[in-house]
Design an enzyme around this catalytic site. Structure first.
Site, short mmCIF file in Angstrom:
data_model
loop_
_atom_site.label_atom_id
_atom_site.label_comp_id
_atom_site.label_asym_id
_atom_site.label_seq_id
_atom_site.Cartn_x
_atom_site.Cartn_y
_atom_site.Cartn_z
N SER A 150 -32.89 4.01 -16.49
CA SER A 150 -32.82 5.22 -15.68
C SER A 150 -31.37 5.62 -15.38
CB SER A 150 -33.54 5.02 -14.34
OG SER A 150 -34.87 4.61 -14.53
N HIS A 165 -36.09 7.72 -21.90
CA HIS A 165 -36.32 7.55 -20.46
C HIS A 165 -37.67 8.18 -20.09
CE1 HIS A 165 -35.35 8.66 -16.07
NE2 HIS A 165 -35.90 7.48 -16.14
N GLU A 213 -36.87 11.94 -21.29
CA GLU A 213 -35.48 12.29 -21.61
C GLU A 213 -35.07 11.45 -22.82
OE1 GLU A 213 -33.26 13.59 -17.54
OE2 GLU A 213 -33.78 11.48 -17.68
N ASN A 261 -32.08 12.44 -12.93
CA ASN A 261 -31.62 11.63 -11.82
C ASN A 261 -30.25 12.06 -11.31
OD1 ASN A 261 -33.81 9.99 -11.32
ND2 ASN A 261 -33.22 8.45 -12.82
#
Length: 660
Positions: A409, A430, A442, A480
């Site tokens: 992550s 991801h 992702e 994120n």
């Protein structure tokens, strides 16, 4: 008889007195101007030829008609318009039967509703998904469907935009029957209908509805709408079908359709629609061949790893799942089997499909078993040493052509790739948890990732039925990193005078399913806390830093699983905790901050600005190729309301008065 061509996309042949009209407008037989004019020309031809006793309308390929041509939205209208075509079909003197060979969606379903009979192929499906684009059906769907299947069932289908397969369509009365050869059956029905009163849907009476069932159906639709206008308008129009004659109902529907079509909400949802089409496209990559993937290795069978394994299994891959011990491997198999069982119970997978998945699953504690894998995805503890050592070991096990993917992550996948002998075969995948449910992946294009590895990863994600968005390497990738930016802004507002429940309420009123502090509690606060402690040594001492989140964690409040976080959870219910309020007030006092109040509009304005600014930085740094990719990540991974279009879309719109 030779083929007759009525337009570039519409042709026909005469078969036993029936004109079989075929729409061939790849990829989805959309109702473009060419198709509409071709259908009108076919009707003109049939009307003027006494040798033609009826018509059958069908589609080429696997789709009947995939709906209106969305590319025509916002452009000057080109006649004939779809309502004209549909009204001509319904009023036609000769029987017109639809042979629904595949998906009949939107305008395609509306066209089928106006036909005098509907034969469904085994792979047929019917749906009016306009609400998903912020619209209502605009060519009679809200008025004809309730006449065929009743108001309650029509509210369900139109209000949710869901699709009914052939069997359900027949049970509802939407289709007459299922046939292995839909065109042949439709041709026979057309012949049998000659000289008989034709079943014109528009003149049928709407069946009476049970009030309790009607209210329940309406409540279900509105509960899922989260403030969107289109589902509520769809319900209103379907109910109106029972009170208005067809002409009045069609006028009301068309007026509502045009009003919604010009709304920001519909523009936002159309933006999302086109963004999804563009997602995963990389300049120059269309000429690159993908590597074949048949066997997928998954390292780690916790929540994330088991979800990835299930996604691969239901998509037809063989899966080898690696754990550290035989006991852990056995537990991993049980976890994967339990997830498959839930999928069966939800109706998304049959029992035979589950058994087939389990037959393709191998769980093991022997890393050498991964030698058979074409792609290995690690889902182990998010620690750079653990992941780097794993990939170093895999170098000596997998074949030279195998791809290694990290599900990290926040860690640097380039650093992980550098630990391997062949960094060109390393990529980031991801997934979002739970991986078997969440659409977003992702796809992280590392510094040395080979083009065919990127191409293969994108093809793999698409085969899983997921949405790939390509990201460059940066801490937190796209989602994120933006989440961190707006969480930081939320914490600034905490220090300045807002409370967690006020910020969450503003987000939820805007359309997020859950506010940011409630989300943090659900995810657990310890991972972000560990990350902040890791970054402490390199943090700019001049930059503003809010200690409140650290104090929350230091107090043992680690989120829902510990029973306390930003909120308290007695009996599992989220409640405001005065201890948190006191902790926040103490932190403000230490810094000498005089708190001020915030409106919901101010809160959302600051959060949206934080998202947009970080998004602009990602674009400037070429971490992401398109602003629309950022919108997709935030919608599909972080709960941003799709009907608002995403943070980058909202940046281009006039100020939203609904948020104060």
């Amino acid at each position: 008889m030779a083929e007759i061509r009525f337009s570039e996309s519409v042709s026909a042949r005469l078969q036993d007195g029936v004109l079989v009209v075929t729409i061939d407008n790849p990829p989805v037989n959309a109702l473009s101007a060419q198709v509409r004019s071709g259908l009108m020309a076919a009707l003109d031809h049939a009307a003027g030829d006494p040798a033609i006793v009826g018509l059958v309308i069908t589609g080429a390929g696997k789709t009947f008609i995939g709906g209106a041509d969305i590319r025509e939205f916002g452009k000057p209208p080109v006649e004939p318009m779809l309502p004209q075509v549909i009204e001509r079909i319904e009023a036609f003197d000769k029987p017109v039967i639809s042979a629904v060979n595949g998906a009949a969606l939107g305008g395609g379903c509306e066209l089928a509703l106006a036909c005098h009979g509907r034969i469904a192929a085994e792979m047929a499906s019917f749906g009016l998904p306009e609400v998903k684009l912020g619209l209502v059906p605009g060519a009679g769907g809200t008025q004809r469907l309730p006449r065929l299947i009743g108001i309650v069932a029509a509210i369900d289908l139109i209000g949710t935009g869901r699709t009914a397969k052939a069997g359900e369509a027949v049970a509802l009365g939407l289709a007459d029957t299922i046939a292995a050869d839909a065109v042949a059956a439709a041709t026979t029905l057309a012949q049998e209908s000659v000289g008989k009163p034709l079943h014109r849907t528009g003149i049928m009476a709407v069946p009476p509805a049970d009030g309790v069932e009607l209210n329940a159906a309406e409540t279900r639709v509105l509960a899922k709408a989260r403030g969107q206008a289109a589902p509520a308008e769809a319900v209103r129009l379907v109910k109106a079908a029972g009170q208005l004659d067809l002409r009045q109902g069609l006028a009301e529907e068309r007026s509502t359709f045009l009003q919604l079509r010009d709304s920001t909400e519909s523009a936002a949802l159309r933006h999302v629609f086109f963004a999804e089409r563009a997602a995963g496209k990389v300049e120059g990559l269309d000429q690159v061949s993908s590597r074949p993937i048949k066997t997928v290795g998954v390292v780690g069978t916790g929540l994330m790893g088991s979800g990835i394994a299930v996604s691969a299994l239901v998509s037809g891959y063989r899966v080898i799942a690696l754990e550290q011990t035989e006991e852990a491997a056995a537990n991993g198999r049980t976890r994967i089997a339990d997830t498959l069982d839930k999928t069966v119970r939800s109706g998304r997978l049959g029992t035979e499909g589950r058994d087939d998945c389990l037959a393709r699953l191998q769980t093991t504690a022997q890393a050498t078993d991964l030698a058979a894998a074409d792609l290995v995805i690690e889902a182990v503890f998010d620690d750079i040493k653990v992941k780097s050592e794993l990939f170093r070991r895999l170098d000596g096990i997998v074949t030279p052509g195998a791809i290694l993917a990290t599900n990290t992550s926040y860690l640097d996948p380039d650093a992980i790739a550098a630990a391997t002998a062949y960094p060109s075969r390393v990529i980031g995948l991801h997934f979002f948890s739970p991986a078997n449910i969440m659409r977003l992946v992702e796809v992280v294009d590392c510094a040395k990732t080979a083009p065919d590895v990127l191409s293969t990863a994108l093809a793999f994600v698409k085969r899983l039925g997921k949405l790939p968005v390509v990201s460059g390497v940066t801490e937190g990738f796209i989602g994120n990193r933006i989440f961190s930016a707006y969480r930081r802004e939320a914490e600034f507002m905490l220090e300045d005078g807002a409370l967690p429940e006020e910020i969450d309420a503003a987000l939820e009123a805007y359309g997020f399913p859950m506010g940011i502090f409630a989300v943090n509690d659900m995810a657990g606060l310890e991972i972000a806390w560990a990350r902040r402690k890791r970054q402490a040594a390199t943090r700019d001492p001049a930059a503003r830093y809010v200690e409140i989140a650290d104090r929350i964690c230091e107090a043992g409040r680690l989120g829902r699983k510990s029973g306390r976080g930003w909120y308290a959870y007695p009996n599992g219910e989220r409640t405001v905790d005065p201890d948190v309020t006191a902790l926040i007030e103490a932190a403000r006092a230490e810094k000498g901050i005089t708190p001020r109040s915030f409106t919901a509009g101010e809160i959302m304005s600051r959060l949206l600005s934080a998202m947009r600014d970080e998004g602009k930085a990602l674009l400037a740094q070429r971490i992401v190729a398109r602003a629309s990719d950022i919108d997709l990540v935030m919608i599909n991974g972080y709960g941003f309301p799709a009907h608002k279009g995403g943070p980058m879309f909202t940046a281009e719109q006039p100020p939203d008065k609904s948020i104060g």
